[in-house]
Design an enzyme around this catalytic site. Structure first.
Site, PDB file in Angstrom:
ATOM      1  N   HIS A   1       6.903   3.668 -10.068  1.00 58.21           N
ATOM      2  CA  HIS A   1       7.087   2.871  -8.854  1.00 58.21           C
ATOM      3  C   HIS A   1       8.240   1.888  -9.018  1.00 58.21           C
ATOM      4  O   HIS A   1       9.000   1.647  -8.085  1.00 58.21           O
ATOM      5  CB  HIS A   1       5.788   2.146  -8.532  1.00 58.21           C
ATOM      6  CG  HIS A   1       5.868   1.356  -7.271  1.00 58.21           C
ATOM      7  ND1 HIS A   1       6.099   1.941  -6.056  1.00 58.21           N
ATOM      8  CD2 HIS A   1       5.759   0.025  -7.043  1.00 58.21           C
ATOM      9  CE1 HIS A   1       6.127   1.001  -5.125  1.00 58.21           C
ATOM     10  NE2 HIS A   1       5.921  -0.155  -5.700  1.00 58.21           N
TER      11      HIS A   1
ATOM     12  N   LYS B   1      12.952  -3.357   8.043  1.00 55.15           N
ATOM     13  CA  LYS B   1      11.583  -3.846   8.290  1.00 55.15           C
ATOM     14  C   LYS B   1      11.607  -5.360   8.408  1.00 55.15           C
ATOM     15  O   LYS B   1      12.288  -6.028   7.627  1.00 55.15           O
ATOM     16  CB  LYS B   1      10.688  -3.481   7.108  1.00 55.15           C
ATOM     17  CG  LYS B   1      10.134  -2.087   7.156  1.00 55.15           C
ATOM     18  CD  LYS B   1       9.159  -1.949   6.008  1.00 55.15           C
ATOM     19  CE  LYS B   1       8.468  -0.630   5.991  1.00 55.15           C
ATOM     20  NZ  LYS B   1       7.684  -0.470   4.774  1.00 55.15           N
TER      21      LYS B   1
ATOM     22  N   GLY C   1       0.593   4.563   5.725  1.00 54.11           N
ATOM     23  CA  GLY C   1       1.117   3.604   6.705  1.00 54.11           C
ATOM     24  C   GLY C   1       2.643   3.591   6.760  1.00 54.11           C
ATOM     25  O   GLY C   1       3.237   3.683   7.843  1.00 54.11           O
TER      26      GLY C   1
ATOM     27  N   ARG D   1       9.127  -9.061   9.108  1.00 54.77           N
ATOM     28  CA  ARG D   1       7.815  -9.697   9.271  1.00 54.77           C
ATOM     29  C   ARG D   1       7.882 -10.592  10.493  1.00 54.77           C
ATOM     30  O   ARG D   1       8.876 -11.288  10.686  1.00 54.77           O
ATOM     31  CB  ARG D   1       7.484 -10.583   8.060  1.00 54.77           C
ATOM     32  CG  ARG D   1       7.154  -9.778   6.854  1.00 54.77           C
ATOM     33  CD  ARG D   1       6.900 -10.671   5.646  1.00 54.77           C
ATOM     34  NE  ARG D   1       7.352  -9.985   4.434  1.00 54.77           N
ATOM     35  CZ  ARG D   1       6.686  -9.023   3.837  1.00 54.77           C
ATOM     36  NH1 ARG D   1       5.540  -8.635   4.294  1.00 54.77           N
ATOM     37  NH2 ARG D   1       7.175  -8.438   2.758  1.00 54.77           N
TER      38      ARG D   1
ATOM     39  N   ASP E   1      12.730   1.707   3.720  1.00 53.91           N
ATOM     40  CA  ASP E   1      13.172   0.301   3.789  1.00 53.91           C
ATOM     41  C   ASP E   1      14.400   0.133   2.896  1.00 53.91           C
ATOM     42  O   ASP E   1      14.815   1.070   2.209  1.00 53.91           O
ATOM     43  CB  ASP E   1      12.051  -0.695   3.422  1.00 53.91           C
ATOM     44  CG  ASP E   1      11.510  -0.502   2.023  1.00 53.91           C
ATOM     45  OD1 ASP E   1      12.268  -0.026   1.143  1.00 53.91           O
ATOM     46  OD2 ASP E   1      10.330  -0.824   1.781  1.00 53.91           O
TER      47      ASP E   1
ATOM     48  N   ASN F   1     -25.687   6.930 -19.886  1.00 50.85           N
ATOM     49  CA  ASN F   1     -25.275   5.518 -19.771  1.00 50.85           C
ATOM     50  C   ASN F   1     -23.796   5.394 -19.365  1.00 50.85           C
ATOM     51  O   ASN F   1     -23.193   4.334 -19.490  1.00 50.85           O
ATOM     52  CB  ASN F   1     -25.515   4.773 -21.085  1.00 50.85           C
ATOM     53  CG  ASN F   1     -24.683   5.346 -22.229  1.00 50.85           C
ATOM     54  OD1 ASN F   1     -23.929   6.304 -22.042  1.00 50.85           O
ATOM     55  ND2 ASN F   1     -24.822   4.773 -23.406  1.00 50.85           N
TER      56      ASN F   1
HETATM   57  C1  R5P Z   1       6.419   1.086  -1.620  1.00 51.04           C
HETATM   58  O1  R5P Z   1       7.124   0.341  -2.284  1.00 51.04           O
HETATM   59  C2  R5P Z   1       6.353   2.548  -1.929  1.00 51.04           C
HETATM   60  O2  R5P Z   1       7.628   3.073  -2.098  1.00 51.04           O
HETATM   61  C3  R5P Z   1       5.637   3.306  -0.835  1.00 51.04           C
HETATM   62  O3  R5P Z   1       6.345   3.149   0.365  1.00 51.04           O
HETATM   63  C4  R5P Z   1       4.254   2.802  -0.652  1.00 51.04           C
HETATM   64  O4  R5P Z   1       3.589   2.783  -1.877  1.00 51.04           O
HETATM   65  C5  R5P Z   1       3.493   3.688   0.323  1.00 51.04           C
HETATM   66  O5  R5P Z   1       2.221   3.141   0.564  1.00 51.04           O
HETATM   67  P1  R5P Z   1       1.442   3.470   1.918  1.00 51.04           P
HETATM   68  O6  R5P Z   1       1.433   4.952   2.069  1.00 51.04           O
HETATM   69  O7  R5P Z   1       0.081   2.871   1.702  1.00 51.04           O
HETATM   70  O8  R5P Z   1       2.167   2.805   3.043  1.00 51.04           O
END
Ligand code: R5P
Length: 320
Positions: A135, A198, A232, A200, A175, A42
């Site tokens: 993080h 970076k 990414g 937008r 960044d 289960n």
């Molecule tokens: C963002 O604040 C973190 O420092 C990393 O740049 C991010 O978590 C990386 O994520 P991904 O590999 O999906 O771009």
């Protein structure tokens, strides 16, 4: 509640990263305690502590990796089982913290799940926490029990300094937010720093790297970040750095989440090498000659040794 830190130390391995727990225990010259896991039809989990942990100083090594939610539940049940088995003090050693990126309410009506995880760990019975390169630093404030937050950046720097000597390198922050950490990295390696800007465009949620503050032309770029998930961020940074004339690009990252098709993206990219730690185990299908892994076992073993003997971790602490 007071804790006598001189009693025996024991490392307990969660099922996510037994290899790391064994390396830590070997360095500490202590046993990995016996635990039996039973998964029922289960999908319920039974954890039975078969080691005598009564009154001992117990360090549970468990990271966050797929299946993330199941691993988290296992951590909680394991800590609760250790409490039932009368462990003297329980420290949750979490090299990659579960739900670390859910650390703020960036839209209404959502859970700050990293805070929920903190509450759950303490409710389960964790008396302390040892975390690594969270993080964001505010996660430390989610805990009502002591937490030590160490950094693996010196481990990555050491590995880079020992594998290759290149005075033509430049450290690149992905960044502005990463510039502080990358700056420390650059300072400890005595290298210059460049920062990616970076932007937008219009309503687009996705910020794209557009320019670089600093000089990368003709240099070997070293992109640093706390984690690589989809890849990414790093791959976009690598392409920009190359287009700005960098001679080569490599990356150093603490947590190799490598989710989705990150490894395929890496294979298709111009990244020469990706240096990561073993905070998360690398699944065999993710292995690639370009991915180099350096172990954080010595760092975590030293942190555990100091927690056990009541010594300061000041010089190991993350300054994020
Ligand atoms: C963002 O604040 C973190 O420092 C990393 O740049 C991010 O978590 C990386 O994520 P991904 O590999 O999906 O771009």
């Amino acid at each position: 509640m007071t804790h006598d830190v001189n009693r025996d130390l024991v490392v307990i391995a969660g099922s996510t990263h037994r290899g790391l727990a064994e390396r830590i225990a070997a360095l500490l010259e202590c046993p990995v305690g016996r635990v039996r896991y039973n998964r029922f039809s289960n999908e319920n989990l039974k954890v039975c502590v078969e080691e005598n942990v009564r009154d001992r100083d117990v360090f549970v090594v468990q990271t966050s990796c797929p299946p993330v939610n199941e691993s988290l539940m296992e951590t909680l049940i394991l800590i609760d089982a250790l409490k039932s088995a009368s462990a003297g003090r329980i420290t949750a050693v979490l090299p990659y913290f579960p739900y670390a990126r859910s650390d703020k309410q960036d839209e209404p009506g959502i859970s700050i799940t990293a805070r929920l995880v903190a509450d759950l760990l303490v409710t389960a019975g964790a008396n302390r926490v040892l975390a690594m390169d969270l993080h964001s630093p505010q996660i430390v404030g989610f805990f009502r029990v002591p937490i030590d937050h160490v950094t693996a950046i010196p481990v990555l720097c050491d590995a880079l300094l020992h594998t290759e000597k290149s005075s033509e390198r430049v450290v690149v922050a992905t960044d502005i937010g990463e510039a502080k950490d990358a700056g420390r990295f650059a300072a400890s390696m005595k290298l210059p720093l460049a920062v990616i800007d970076k932007r937008r465009s219009g309503d687009d949620e996705h910020a794209v790297p557009t320019s670089i503050v600093g000089d990368v032309k003709g240099r070997h770029a070293l992109i640093v970040d706390d984690e690589i998930a989809t890849g990414g961020t790093i791959m976009e940074a690598a392409e920009l750095v190359r287009s700005m004339g960098a001679a080569s690009v490599e990356a150093a990252v603490v947590h190799p989440v490598l989710s989705g098709n990150a490894v395929e993206r890496l294979r298709a990219s111009s990244l020469r090498r990706l240096l990561v730690t073993d905070s998360i185990p690398l699944a065999p299908e993710k292995a690639d000659p370009r991915i180099a892994v350096v172990s954080v076992a010595p760092l975590l073993a030293e942190a555990i040794r100091r927690i056990h003997t009541g010594k300061s971790l000041y010089d190991m602490a993350s300054r994020r």
